[in-house]
Motif scaffolding. Structure first.
Motif, PDB file in Angstrom:
ATOM      1  N   HIS A   1      -2.960  -7.094  -2.542  1.00 56.58           N
ATOM      2  CA  HIS A   1      -1.608  -7.499  -2.944  1.00 56.58           C
ATOM      3  C   HIS A   1      -1.050  -8.645  -2.104  1.00 56.58           C
ATOM      4  N   GLY A   2      -1.731  -9.003  -1.007  1.00 53.28           N
ATOM      5  CA  GLY A   2      -1.327 -10.164  -0.225  1.00 53.28           C
ATOM      6  C   GLY A   2      -0.091  -9.981   0.620  1.00 53.28           C
ATOM      7  N   VAL A   3       0.209  -8.732   1.012  1.00 53.85           N
ATOM      8  CA  VAL A   3       1.358  -8.454   1.886  1.00 53.85           C
ATOM      9  C   VAL A   3       0.861  -7.682   3.099  1.00 53.85           C
ATOM     10  N   ALA A   4       1.194  -8.176   4.294  1.00 55.12           N
ATOM     11  CA  ALA A   4       0.764  -7.524   5.531  1.00 55.12           C
ATOM     12  C   ALA A   4       1.882  -6.670   6.106  1.00 55.12           C
ATOM     13  N   ALA A   5       1.529  -5.450   6.521  1.00 55.95           N
ATOM     14  CA  ALA A   5       2.458  -4.540   7.193  1.00 55.95           C
ATOM     15  C   ALA A   5       1.684  -3.835   8.296  1.00 55.95           C
TER      16      ALA A   5
END
Length: 429
Positions: free
Chosen positions: A379-383
């Motif tokens: 999804h291309g989101v870093a957490a």
């Protein structure tokens, strides 16, 4: 004399450490097929400091004295500016903070905390941390020879099914009392808290402070997010003269002025404690970056008149709300922060693909690491997976959560929201 087989063996304090969360997440973000990645992992800002601070930094670079060694305890102008800013929240002193003896400037808050541990912790001394804890505390304590003891905060009862508040992560004072032994030398407190966003209540702070006073324990209060409270914030030093006398307060210009790369921090407290922190700081790095200290001094001097603190707080609170809109839309519970710029979201409803191929570095990790890896790659989101901030025995209570840093441009937050909408297909129930 023959060659020693262990001549280049690393010291135990650095040997055998597993790959840390920051390396794993940043490398995954770099290698993700979903580029450009939206990095809401590490808490660095997605925008520059205010112009009145950066202009001050540029001006300082033209001054000969600002380009040479700063005094080891810090530039006088910055210490005076901090004394002026923090005297109102140190009421039991009944006089202004003394910038010469009660404040020392450090190379970021992290080095300041290492200096505090080096100043007071002898091998075998115990230091109590509250879980979750910022992971950098532990190597700093171990480096000084300390032994870490843990007291886990109670997690929100309904955190996996409904929105909660960071205030719902509560301290069981009886557990803290049980953790104290004759070897307890220090308690580390973080308020506003990373990663929870909790601001410890006055009741909790007084219980902690009174225990420190009763048992002659130092209180190291990490308050680097102190300019970003969304509910009333009380520092422990404000509670009583007795608590103030055993408290060292940690601050960060990087957090205050959106300049985490500047590495300007400080400790303030009673002169009889600060003198030892200053001595350790001198041995660790001698002095901290000079022109940026001058710029931070100007920042403190002008922030109030320009309304910067209020503006900063309201803008960040707006970013929290902006990001949380998508969590509400998806029906994903989260813990609403009382301060700082992190949001903990609960992704228990998100069902990971059963046939997903996990890399070796992820296979043996808790579910939150898998969630974080999958979110980056698909999804291309870093957490950040918050189990990194827990001992192994307690990791299970947060393995469905992820920490998102919202200190980014609004356009970036909107981009993250759009990508996170892709989770709809994986939400069960």
């Amino acid at each position: 004399m023959g060659k020693r087989s262990d001549a280049f063996r690393p010291a135990a304090r650095v040997a055998g450490q597993k790959q840390d969360v920051w390396t794993i997440i940043n490398e995954a973000a770099t290698n993700s097929p979903k580029q450009p990645i939206i990095n809401m992992g590490q808490g660095f800002f997605g925008y520059n400091p205010p112009t009145f601070v950066t202009d001050a930094a540029k001006a300082a670079l033209d001054r000969v004295d600002c380009n040479q060694y700063a005094p080891t305890k810090g530039r006088p102008r910055l210490k005076q500016a901090i004394a002026t800013a923090y005297t109102p929240s140190t009421p039991h002193l009944s006089r202004p903070l003394n910038p010469t003896t009660e404040i020392t400037i450090t190379t970021g808050a992290n080095e300041g905390m290492l200096s505090a541990f080096m100043a007071f912790i002898e091998p075998g001394d115990e230091v109590i941390l509250f879980e979750p804890f910022f992971d950098q505390y532990i190597p700093n304590i171990v480096m000084a020879g300390g032994v870490v003891r843990y007291v886990a905060l109670e997690t929100p009862r309904n955190g996996s099914t409904q929105k909660t508040s960071s205030a719902d992560w509560t301290l069981d004072v009886s557990k803290l009392k049980q953790a104290i032994t004759p070897k307890t030398r220090m308690i580390v407190l973080n308020t506003p808290h990373n990663p929870i966003g909790k601001i410890f209540s006055e009741t909790e702070l007084r219980a902690i402070g009174d225990l420190c006073v009763d048992h002659s324990i130092l209180l190291l209060s990490d308050e680097v997010y102190d300019r970003l409270p969304y509910v009333p914030f009380t520092p422990p030093r404000a509670l009583s003269r007795e608590i103030a006398q055993i408290t060292l307060t940690v601050g960060s210009a990087g957090k205050n002025f959106y300049a985490t790369g500047w590495r300007v921090g400080w400790l303030l407290g009673p002169a009889e404690l600060i003198q030892h922190v200053s001595a350790a700081h001198t041995r660790i790095c001698y002095s901290s970056v000079s022109p940026l200290q001058e710029a931070c001094a100007v920042g403190f001097e002008r922030a109030e008149e320009l309304g910067f603190w209020e503006q900063s707080r309201e803008e960040m609170r707006g970013k929290v709300r902006r990001f949380c809109d998508v969590l509400d839309e998806l029906g994903l519970p989260y813990s609403e922060p009382e301060g700082g710029y992190f949001v903990l979201a609960n992704l228990k409803k998100v069902e990971l693909p059963g046939d997903y191929e996990w890399p070796e570095v992820i296979k043996g990790r808790p579910r939150d690491f898998k969630l974080a890896w999958w979110l980056i790659m698909e999804h291309g989101v870093a957490a950040i997976p918050p189990t990194e901030f827990y001992t192994e025995e307690n990791q299970g209570v947060v393995e469905d959560w992820l920490r998102f840093a919202v200190c980014k441009d609004d356009e970036v937050l909107e981009g993250a929201k759009e990508r996170l909408r892709g989770l709809k297909a994986f939400i069960k129930g």
